[in-house]
Design an enzyme around this catalytic site. Structure first.
Site, PDB file in Angstrom:
ATOM      1  NE  ARG A 278      -0.931  25.252   4.706  1.00  0.00           N
ATOM      2  CZ  ARG A 278      -2.090  24.721   4.341  1.00  0.00           C
ATOM      3  NH1 ARG A 278      -2.131  23.479   3.851  1.00  0.00           N
ATOM      4  NH2 ARG A 278      -3.212  25.409   4.441  1.00  0.00           N
ATOM      5  NE  ARG A 372      -2.436  20.755   0.495  1.00  0.00           N
ATOM      6  CZ  ARG A 372      -3.236  21.594   1.155  1.00  0.00           C
ATOM      7  NH1 ARG A 372      -3.906  22.515   0.489  1.00  0.00           N
ATOM      8  NH2 ARG A 372      -3.376  21.513   2.466  1.00  0.00           N
TER       9      ARG A 372
END
Length: 499
Positions: A278, A372
């Site tokens: 991400r 994450r």
């Protein structure tokens, strides 16, 4: 001031998202009180989660593979023990949710329909109706807790500060429900969510502005990795606050990021292209926008006519903006999405303060590191809620409750909007010393005017942590320090040390 003491042996849970409600259910038969500043389900980021819950459920998958992917995504800062812990416990927690009635998508043969998301080695994301996982999980949890005699639900109570005895033990909260109220408890659990509402562009409810982290820091709790904010690369750029999310599962199903003339661009930034981690995708999207080429999600071929059925939430948001994703490109931009840092806890969810636990996004268990892994957030919430419940369910509580707390007001709306704009501009996807120093000075000015509110304390922890980390790692990118340092180190601070 109204003072209410929970009956002996009760646990006070602050927050009614996935972590708080799952914890409440798992505490049975120990009584607990769950408080929320808003009607249940309305101010919880959990209800907005689109991707789903990651767990090694496929025959070809394993907990070892899931843990390995989690560690790789976290850019050197993931605790491998915790990564393996949540990976091993994940399938059991999915079964818990199935027993509560959560209708995860299934294939024709009855097996769970698992989706592939960025940086996962296997399809392991359990979803509900395509992109309705968070909403459906929360709906089932709310029904379950409303039927439980051991759970008391209290809406309209906004926690402001932690009560502490002379020894520093946490004994409840000072809160507001139209007037000041003291809720005294032998054990308090913060499940208050993240900090996305501190940023002008966010996918979170704007109410999620780091209040729990601010309260815990003021009370002296140890905080870790506050500088690491995950910016979701594909928030829909539709001039809405908060920004609607275009789930990563779209790219997992074959959608591509393109610029305004329809040219795919991710392969120029990362070998995994649209399925890169991400942080890499967020910076690529930001770079394309800054270069004037724009960034869009092209779902026309990969999703096509099945869009309304497979991704109803995204389709509805597009339709409200006059966009038909079956035929049109979806404009996207990075948005503050998840706070990897938080209140330090041990493997059982206990903080460094007696009488206080933390679970969910406000906690820092060590599993997310600097970046994450997609759909690990719901997983961590249920795994650690289960573990906190295991610890507290049969434990004899101390009998100590109450204490003192400072009177803390929320940040006024105009000041909060200024803070949000400055946080996005100077502590966003790309950071540097000049911007962060200016941001810290502005936060100090706001403290001088309005006091050290919980929002300002959390914003300070993020900004000062970002200034101190003179490297780029995961979700933290410094244009003036673009390389990683060796060895990788987590950051641990208390508010007194930071000052």
């Amino acid at each position: 001031m109204d003072t209410q003491r929970l009956k002996d042996g009760s646990v006070l849970i602050i927050g009614a998202g996935l972590a708080g409600l799952f914890l409440a259910l798992k505490l049975a038969p120990r009584p607990c009180v769950v408080v929320s500043p808003a009607p249940f389900g309305q101010a919880a980021s959990s209800a907005w989660a689109q991707g789903g819950l990651a767990a090694a459920l496929a025959p070809e998958d394993s907990a070892q593979s899931h843990a390995k992917d989690t560690i790789a995504a976290g850019a050197g800062l993931v605790d491998p023990i915790i990564a393996m812990l949540i990976a091993k416990d994940g399938p059991a927690r999915v079964r818990d949710l199935l027993e509560l009635g959560v209708a995860f998508d299934r294939r024709e043969d009855g097996s769970l329909a698992l989706s592939l998301e960025a940086a996962h080695s296997y399809a392991r994301v359990a979803r509900v109706a395509g992109d309705l996982a968070g909403r459906e999980i929360m709906s089932n949890l709310i029904k379950a807790v409303q039927a439980c005699d051991h759970i008391t639900l209290v809406e309209g109570v906004a926690a402001r500060a932690l009560l502490q005895t002379e020894t520093g033990r946490v004994g409840g909260i000072l809160a507001m429900n139209g007037k000041p109220i003291r809720l005294e408890a032998e054990e308090t659990v913060l499940a208050t969510g993240g900090s996305g509402g501190l940023f002008r562009v966010t996918t979170n409810p704007v109410e999620a502005a780091g209040q729990g982290l601010g309260m815990a820091a003021r009370a002296g709790a140890l905080v870790a990795d506050a500088e690491f904010i995950q910016f979701h690369p594909t928030a829909m750029d539709l001039a809405r606050d908060p920004a609607p999310l275009a789930t990563e599962a779209l790219r997992g199903d074959g959608a591509h990021l393109v610029n305004q003339d329809g040219t795919p661009f991710m392969s120029a930034y990362h070998p995994l292209a649209d399925l890169a981690p991400r942080d890499q995708v967020a910076r690529a999207v930001a770079s394309e926008i800054q270069a004037g080429r724009g960034a869009y999600l092209d779902c026309r071929t990969a999703i096509g006519a099945g869009f309304p059925e497979h991704f109803p939430t995204v389709f509805a948001a597009c339709a409200a903006a006059g966009i038909d994703p079956r035929n049109d490109l979806i404009p996207v931009a990075p948005a503050a999405h998840y706070h990897m840092g938080g209140i330090v806890t041990d493997v059982w969810g206990k903080t460094t303060l007696d009488g206080l636990s933390a679970v969910g996004e406000c906690a820092s268990t060590g599993v997310h590191g600097a970046n994450r892994l997609a759909s690990n957030s719901l997983l961590e919430a249920v795994v650690f809620a289960h573990r906190v419940a295991e610890r507290l369910r049969e434990t004899s509580l101390s009998g100590q409750a109450g204490g003192d707390a400072p009177s803390i007001l929320p940040l006024p709306k105009e000041a909060r909007q200024l803070l949000r704009s400055e946080m996005t501009a100077k502590a966003g996807v790309v950071r540097d010393a000049a911007g962060l120093t200016s941001l810290i000075d502005m936060i100090q000015d706001l403290k001088a005017q309005h006091g050290s509110t919980n929002e300002l304390i959390t914003a300070s922890l993020i900004a000062e942590g970002a200034l101190a980390r003179q490297e780029s790692r995961g979700g933290h990118y410094r244009s003036d320090f673009p390389h990683e340092l060796t060895p990788a180190k987590r950051s641990f601070v208390t508010l007194d040390i930071m000052r």
